[in-house]
Design an enzyme around this catalytic site. Structure first.
Site, PDB file in Angstrom:
ATOM      1  N   LYS A  48      73.796  66.808  21.106  1.00  0.00           N
ATOM      2  CA  LYS A  48      73.229  65.775  21.828  1.00  0.00           C
ATOM      3  C   LYS A  48      73.197  65.981  23.311  1.00  0.00           C
ATOM      4  O   LYS A  48      72.790  65.475  23.929  1.00  0.00           O
ATOM      5  CB  LYS A  48      73.552  64.549  21.473  1.00  0.00           C
ATOM      6  CG  LYS A  48      74.836  63.950  21.120  1.00  0.00           C
ATOM      7  CD  LYS A  48      75.275  62.504  20.899  1.00  0.00           C
ATOM      8  CE  LYS A  48      76.150  62.084  20.097  1.00  0.00           C
ATOM      9  NZ  LYS A  48      77.657  62.289  20.376  1.00  0.00           N
TER      10      LYS A  48
ATOM     11  N   LYS B 128      83.878  73.119  25.083  1.00  0.00           N
ATOM     12  CA  LYS B 128      83.319  72.031  26.205  1.00  0.00           C
ATOM     13  C   LYS B 128      84.032  72.320  27.317  1.00  0.00           C
ATOM     14  O   LYS B 128      83.428  72.220  28.298  1.00  0.00           O
ATOM     15  CB  LYS B 128      83.694  70.588  25.667  1.00  0.00           C
ATOM     16  CG  LYS B 128      82.838  70.197  24.552  1.00  0.00           C
ATOM     17  CD  LYS B 128      82.491  68.642  24.575  1.00  0.00           C
ATOM     18  CE  LYS B 128      81.761  68.363  23.616  1.00  0.00           C
ATOM     19  NZ  LYS B 128      80.464  68.506  23.531  1.00  0.00           N
TER      20      LYS B 128
ATOM     21  N   LYS C  79      74.422  75.040  17.360  1.00  0.00           N
ATOM     22  CA  LYS C  79      74.550  73.947  16.870  1.00  0.00           C
ATOM     23  C   LYS C  79      73.383  72.987  17.585  1.00  0.00           C
ATOM     24  O   LYS C  79      73.275  72.969  18.657  1.00  0.00           O
ATOM     25  CB  LYS C  79      75.811  73.223  16.865  1.00  0.00           C
ATOM     26  CG  LYS C  79      76.025  71.855  16.105  1.00  0.00           C
ATOM     27  CD  LYS C  79      77.265  71.016  16.688  1.00  0.00           C
ATOM     28  CE  LYS C  79      77.442  70.180  17.501  1.00  0.00           C
ATOM     29  NZ  LYS C  79      78.209  69.163  17.932  1.00  0.00           N
TER      30      LYS C  79
HETATM   31  N1  AQP Z   1      74.198  69.514  14.356  1.00  0.00           N
HETATM   32  C1  AQP Z   1      74.795  68.954  13.354  1.00  0.00           C
HETATM   33  N2  AQP Z   1      74.803  69.073  12.383  1.00  0.00           N
HETATM   34  C2  AQP Z   1      75.606  68.380  11.332  1.00  0.00           C
HETATM   35  N3  AQP Z   1      76.325  67.526  11.772  1.00  0.00           N
HETATM   36  C3  AQP Z   1      76.444  67.122  13.154  1.00  0.00           C
HETATM   37  N4  AQP Z   1      77.125  66.242  13.855  1.00  0.00           N
HETATM   38  C4  AQP Z   1      77.007  66.543  15.291  1.00  0.00           C
HETATM   39  N5  AQP Z   1      76.207  67.331  15.406  1.00  0.00           N
HETATM   40  C5  AQP Z   1      75.659  67.837  14.152  1.00  0.00           C
HETATM   41  C6  AQP Z   1      77.916  65.065  13.328  1.00  0.00           C
HETATM   42  O1  AQP Z   1      77.850  63.939  13.904  1.00  0.00           O
HETATM   43  C7  AQP Z   1      78.861  63.074  13.972  1.00  0.00           C
HETATM   44  C8  AQP Z   1      79.030  62.383  15.468  1.00  0.00           C
HETATM   45  O2  AQP Z   1      78.993  63.527  16.306  1.00  0.00           O
HETATM   46  P1  AQP Z   1      79.776  63.249  17.593  1.00  0.00           P
HETATM   47  O3  AQP Z   1      79.487  62.029  18.220  1.00  0.00           O
HETATM   48  O4  AQP Z   1      81.670  63.367  17.403  1.00  0.00           O
HETATM   49  O5  AQP Z   1      79.567  64.673  18.456  1.00  0.00           O
HETATM   50  P2  AQP Z   1      78.567  65.561  18.521  1.00  0.00           P
HETATM   51  O6  AQP Z   1      77.113  65.104  18.263  1.00  0.00           O
HETATM   52  O7  AQP Z   1      78.793  66.640  17.611  1.00  0.00           O
HETATM   53  O8  AQP Z   1      78.513  65.779  20.146  1.00  0.00           O
HETATM   54  P3  AQP Z   1      78.020  66.972  21.029  1.00  0.00           P
HETATM   55  O9  AQP Z   1      76.434  67.267  20.315  1.00  0.00           O
HETATM   56  O10 AQP Z   1      78.965  68.098  21.234  1.00  0.00           O
HETATM   57  O11 AQP Z   1      77.402  66.187  22.171  1.00  0.00           O
HETATM   58  P4  AQP Z   1      78.479  65.154  23.053  1.00  0.00           P
HETATM   59  O12 AQP Z   1      79.891  66.019  22.938  1.00  0.00           O
HETATM   60  O13 AQP Z   1      77.861  65.245  24.364  1.00  0.00           O
HETATM   61  O14 AQP Z   1      78.531  64.005  22.358  1.00  0.00           O
HETATM   62  C9  AQP Z   1      80.009  64.062  13.745  1.00  0.00           C
HETATM   63  O15 AQP Z   1      80.529  63.691  12.451  1.00  0.00           O
HETATM   64  C10 AQP Z   1      79.528  65.294  13.858  1.00  0.00           C
HETATM   65  O16 AQP Z   1      80.157  66.254  13.017  1.00  0.00           O
END
Ligand code: AQP
Length: 325
Positions: free
Chosen positions: A196, A110, A193
């Protein structure tokens, strides 16, 4: 067993969040004491519009209920409503070290595109707050996607360090990773990955129109071959679609592979799209009804009271152990 997990209310939740996290929470609720929260303090670690944050909190609460969580059985709450999170964070930040935090993959990913002078401390110390979230509820199991496992591991290091010094105060948590779907990849760049925070055509958002979801899946990147099989190196796109299918059908990857052994790419994608739509369609409908019912505020208010009771007991134990009480 105590089970705890949460989701950050940043961006639009993806199918990755659904498969890696959301869909797995309800299965714990009959036999465990379950705490599921909205990690709104974590959402502040990167810039976010206040109105967007408020809306995301509401939507995630609705998603929790739409995913089958029963507020009578599960404590559903907002992290910032329970001040013990911030208080424990303040104590525990003295038991994790800069070198360790610097090695966290999420921080590296990040922060790499950010100007060094504009990286907030909260992004760096994210694992301390996450450790506080887990430890306050004395969680034994923490269901997460693969990307969050490292943060649970550092929490385990912290428990060892703290307990060696003060006695058996903190409970050791274990990460729980979905057998199939621990890391759902982008449909357009299947080596990345599904995220979001990316907002591109390779990410399926849980609020997407069903027609958009179908289109995204039908245009998913595959490869020039014709075989449908699990091969992460050479067929990451096909492997990802098989993973999505298997996870949503609750079958093994091998079973999914066998089902499409003789299928063509087009028919395979159609079957994946149907499966996603048949699950996400009714899920969206349930979430819409929850929002209309006005249930969200009640669930969060009651959840915060229940969560605070448990969290304050642990906070008190820690305060006593370190000499604050
Ligand atoms: N692609 C994925 N595949 C499987 N599990 C996922 N998780 C997230 N992306 C995948 C799991 O969802 C839970 C919540 O995630 P989070 O809110 O901690 O963070 P994120 O979605 O992983 O965040 P991003 O995508 O990096 O975006 P930002 O930082 O902007 O919110 C977790 O259990 C995660 O493992």
């Amino acid at each position: 067993m105590r089970v705890l997990s949460g989701i950050k209310p940043t961006g639009k939740l993806t199918l990755g969040n659904y498969i890696g996290a959301l869909k797995n929470f309800a299965k714990y609720q009959n036999e465990n004491e379950v705490f599921i929260f909205i990690a709104d303090l974590h959402a502040l670690t990167l810039p976010i519009d206040p109105e967007e944050l408020r809306n995301n909190i509401k939507l995630i609460t609705a998603f929790y209920l739409a995913a089958g969580l029963d507020p009578e059985k599960v404590t559903i709450f907002k992290q910032s409503d329970v001040s013990a999170h911030a208080e424990l964070n303040c104590i525990l930040q003295n038991y994790l070290y800069m070198g360790e935090l610097n090695r966290m993959t999420q921080f590296k990913e990040k922060s790499q595109t950010m100007d060094n002078n504009a990286i907030g401390l909260g992004l760096f110390t994210y694992p301390v707050l996450m450790a506080s979230d887990i430890l306050l509820y004395e969680a034994n199991k923490v269901p997460v996607g693969e990307d969050q496992v490292q943060h649970v591991e550092i929490t385990r290091d912290l428990v060892n360090r703290f307990n060696n010094r003060y006695g058996k105060i903190l409970v050791m948590p274990e990460p729980e990773i979905a057998k199939v779907g621990k890391r759902i990849m982008s449909l357009s760049e299947p080596t990345k990955k599904m995220s979001k925070s990316e907002n591109d055509k390779g990410d399926i958002f849980l609020i997407d129109d069903l027609s958009v979801i179908r289109k995204k899946i039908m245009s998913a990147v595959t490869d020039s071959g014709s075989e449908i099989k699990v091969d992460i190196e050479n067929k990451p796109g096909i492997t990802n679609l098989l993973t999505i299918y298997a996870a949503l059908k609750d079958i093994s990857l091998e079973a999914a592979e066998l089902e499409f052994k003789d299928a063509r790419y087009g028919d395979f994608k159609k079957a994946v799209a149907e499966t996603v739509i048949n699950i996400i369609g009714p899920f969206q409908e349930r979430a819409r009804k929850v929002i209309e019912s006005g249930e969200v505020d009640r669930v969060l208010n009651e959840g915060a009271i229940k969560a605070a009771k448990v969290a304050n007991i642990t906070l008190h134990k820690v305060q006593k152990a370190v000499g604050l009480k």
